[in-house]
Design a protein around this motif. Structure first.
Motif, mmCIF file in Angstrom:
data_model
loop_
_atom_site.group_PDB
_atom_site.id
_atom_site.type_symbol
_atom_site.label_atom_id
_atom_site.label_comp_id
_atom_site.label_asym_id
_atom_site.label_seq_id
_atom_site.Cartn_x
_atom_site.Cartn_y
_atom_site.Cartn_z
ATOM 1 N N ASN A 144 0.833 -1.205 0.000
ATOM 2 C CA ASN A 144 0.000 0.000 0.000
ATOM 3 C C ASN A 144 0.867 1.254 0.000
ATOM 4 O O ASN A 144 0.579 2.224 -0.716
ATOM 5 C CB ASN A 144 -0.900 -0.008 1.233
ATOM 6 N N ASN A 145 1.936 1.248 0.791
ATOM 7 C CA ASN A 145 2.812 2.416 0.853
ATOM 8 C C ASN A 145 3.503 2.664 -0.485
ATOM 9 O O ASN A 145 3.751 3.812 -0.867
ATOM 10 C CB ASN A 145 3.850 2.234 1.953
ATOM 11 N N ALA A 151 1.200 7.198 -6.266
ATOM 12 C CA ALA A 151 0.069 8.110 -6.411
ATOM 13 C C ALA A 151 0.470 9.548 -6.076
ATOM 14 O O ALA A 151 0.055 10.498 -6.751
ATOM 15 C CB ALA A 151 -1.080 7.654 -5.510
ATOM 16 N N GLU A 152 1.294 9.699 -5.038
ATOM 17 C CA GLU A 152 1.734 11.036 -4.647
ATOM 18 C C GLU A 152 2.570 11.680 -5.747
ATOM 19 O O GLU A 152 2.504 12.895 -5.967
ATOM 20 C CB GLU A 152 2.526 10.959 -3.349
ATOM 21 N N HIS A 153 3.355 10.852 -6.430
ATOM 22 C CA HIS A 153 4.173 11.366 -7.534
ATOM 23 C C HIS A 153 3.303 11.988 -8.613
ATOM 24 O O HIS A 153 3.693 12.973 -9.261
ATOM 25 C CB HIS A 153 5.023 10.239 -8.113
ATOM 26 N N ALA A 158 -5.202 8.857 -3.628
ATOM 27 C CA ALA A 158 -6.085 7.695 -3.547
ATOM 28 C C ALA A 158 -5.613 6.732 -2.459
ATOM 29 O O ALA A 158 -6.400 5.952 -1.923
ATOM 30 C CB ALA A 158 -6.140 6.984 -4.894
ATOM 31 N N PHE A 159 -4.317 6.768 -2.124
ATOM 32 C CA PHE A 159 -3.755 5.927 -1.073
ATOM 33 C C PHE A 159 -3.025 6.829 -0.075
ATOM 34 O O PHE A 159 -2.596 7.933 -0.413
ATOM 35 C CB PHE A 159 -2.750 4.912 -1.639
ATOM 36 N N TYR A 160 -2.905 6.336 1.164
ATOM 37 C CA TYR A 160 -2.114 7.064 2.149
ATOM 38 C C TYR A 160 -1.181 6.081 2.845
ATOM 39 O O TYR A 160 -1.493 4.902 2.999
ATOM 40 C CB TYR A 160 -2.998 7.783 3.165
#
Length: 492
Positions: A144-145, A151-153, A158-160
């Motif tokens: 998940n990480n 996703a952050e890139h 959508a994920f944390y």
């Protein structure tokens, strides 16, 4: 057909339970929380009469199908056993009643006496929960990480990310040992654990003797080829005497598929004439392998975060250490330490899904592996009652937001020698500013001195024991204010 239906249902159930135990967001429980509540022992401890009656009726009609379709530990044993590519490696062995009922007697005595450690070690659903949360959930969170970083890139949230940390080394060691033991037993003997140790299997085995539908052998068609016995993972088919031990049969359907002469059928049992073995035949004394052993794999320190945390690159932040509490803190909704000890099976579901990282398995022998609270990584937010919603056994009963905010699970205690106001000569007040119940006020250390430093004073009548003060306290490695638990929770 029976075997195919059983495999499909077992796959669906195993997937749902595993996802429930892996999830750390709470979203899966909204849809799949029922799969934990239909497990036999949690339903009994929660006094869920409807579920218990349904499972009893299911067993009386279809036999021990619960062990093949609903119990995750039983399904996992089938998976481990199937990895043994050696065909026809099972054989009939007589029932070990002394062992089965001896373990059940110890289990019931421990349950009545509130010895949670023994109950937790023997409970099948809890054993599976520890294996998944201890060994698989870290991998799940790392995956998940990774998705969160990707996703952050792309400027998506959508994920944390979620920290991966070792909640309890003893519990992890128990999980590894359980997995190794089950793997060895399943590899050699199939359902050995289910039919010799598991207390739930023993209870259901007594009911299965009277089941409506059973596997029976048509002696006119049987050619004594022994394929049914060699493929019976429960070692319960005596092909020589054309008998099936229904107390151990888990209705898996393997024997029905392997029989080449159509001599086995599943349905209403037919009365068969007694068949005497030929004089030159000796009784089958085929062994049931029961290997107690396996190596204990030490917990890997890699589960903890690597590297040092720094504050702005200027100073190393020392991690907090857990204070030595006279009375452990149990979650809101658990009512009391005694209620927790009587009902908790240490399945780790609440620990795995706690969004604030305050729950962890106990290392105390009296409450071994049962959840306790500590506030080094977060505090119990008054608006969160997630653990009370996921508990399937009634150890943590459902509690609303209003009741949660007024339930006193402990009280804060100030440690003068640790307070930075006195040790470093600075003004602080973190504990008072972050107390959600307004139970902490800053007062002069010396009321008669106008220049006296301001230190915290705790109003125990208002403190709910949430741990916000302990968590935000800047003192290291031990907080200057910490929470002592209450044996019996109170309403304020």
């Amino acid at each position: 057909m029976l075997r195919k239906i059983r495999i499909i249902l077992a796959t669906v159930m195993m997937t749902l339970i595993t996802l429930l135990l892996l999830d750390f967001t709470g979203t899966v429980h909204h849809w799949m929380g029922w799969v934990a509540k239909i497990q036999f022992l949690p339903a009994v401890l929660a006094l869920n009469v409807v579920v218990v009656a349904a499972l009893v009726l299911l067993t009386l009609v279809f036999g021990r199908i619960y062990c093949s379709v609903i119990c995750p530990l039983g399904i996992m044993q089938d998976l481990l056993s199937s990895m043994n590519r050696k065909k026809n490696h099972f054989s009939y062995s007589p029932e070990k009643r002394w062992l089965r009922y001896g373990v059940l007697a110890v289990f019931l005595a421990a349950l009545a006496a509130g010895v949670g450690a023994i109950v937790a070690l023997l409970a099948p659903y809890s054993a599976y929960g520890r294996i998944v949360t201890g060994l698989l959930q870290p991998l799940y969170i790392w995956g998940n990480n990774g998705l969160a970083a990707i996703a952050e890139h792309y400027e998506s949230y959508a994920f944390y990310s979620r920290d991966v940390w070792l909640r309890g080394a003893p519990t992890l060691i128990v999980a590894v040992f359980t997995l190794v033991l089950l793997a060895v037993l399943a590899w050699h003997g199939g359902r050995t654990y289910c039919n010799t140790i598991c207390p739930v299997g023993t209870v259901l085995s007594w009911l299965a003797r009277f089941s409506w539908f059973k596997v029976y052998i048509d002696t006119d068609k049987c050619r004594n080829c022994s394929l049914c016995s060699k493929n019976c993972k429960a070692s319960c088919i005596d092909y020589r005497n054309h008998r099936v031990d229904y107390s151990r049969c888990v209705t898996c359907g393997n024997c029905l598929e392997k029989c080449e002469f159509g001599a086995l059928r599943y349905g209403r049992p037919m009365k068969q004439p007694a068949t005497q073995p030929a004089p030159d035949q000796q009784p089958d004394t085929a062994r049931r392998a029961f290997l107690v052993g396996g190596s204990i794999v030490a917990a890997d320190a890699a589960l903890a975060q690597a590297g040092k945390k720094v504050d702005g690159g200027l100073a190393v932040i020392i991690d907090k250490k857990q204070p030595k509490r006279t009375t452990p803190i149990t979650p809101p909704g658990s009512i009391s330490a005694a209620n927790m000890a009587r009902h908790c099976t240490a399945c780790q579901l609440c620990v795995a899904q706690c969004p604030n990282d305050v729950l962890r398995p106990s290392t105390d022998l009296k409450t071994f592996m049962q959840p306790v609270m500590s506030y080094e990584r977060g505090y119990c937010r008054p608006e969160c009652h997630h653990c009370s919603q996921v508990c399937p056994s009634g150890a943590i009963r459902p509690i609303g937001h209003a009741a949660k905010a007024s339930t006193q699970i402990g009280h804060a205690v100030w440690i003068k020698d640790n307070c930075v106001v006195l040790t470093d000569g600075v003004s602080c007040g973190n504990c008072a500013r972050h107390c959600p119940s307004g139970a902490i006020m800053m007062v002069p250390l010396d009321p008669d001195d106008d220049t006296s430093p301001m230190v915290p004073a705790v109003d125990r009548s208002r403190c709910i024991g949430c741990g916000a003060c302990e968590y935000v306290c800047p003192a290291r490695p031990f907080s200057a204010i910490y929470v002592e638990g209450h044996e019996q929770h109170q309403e304020i």
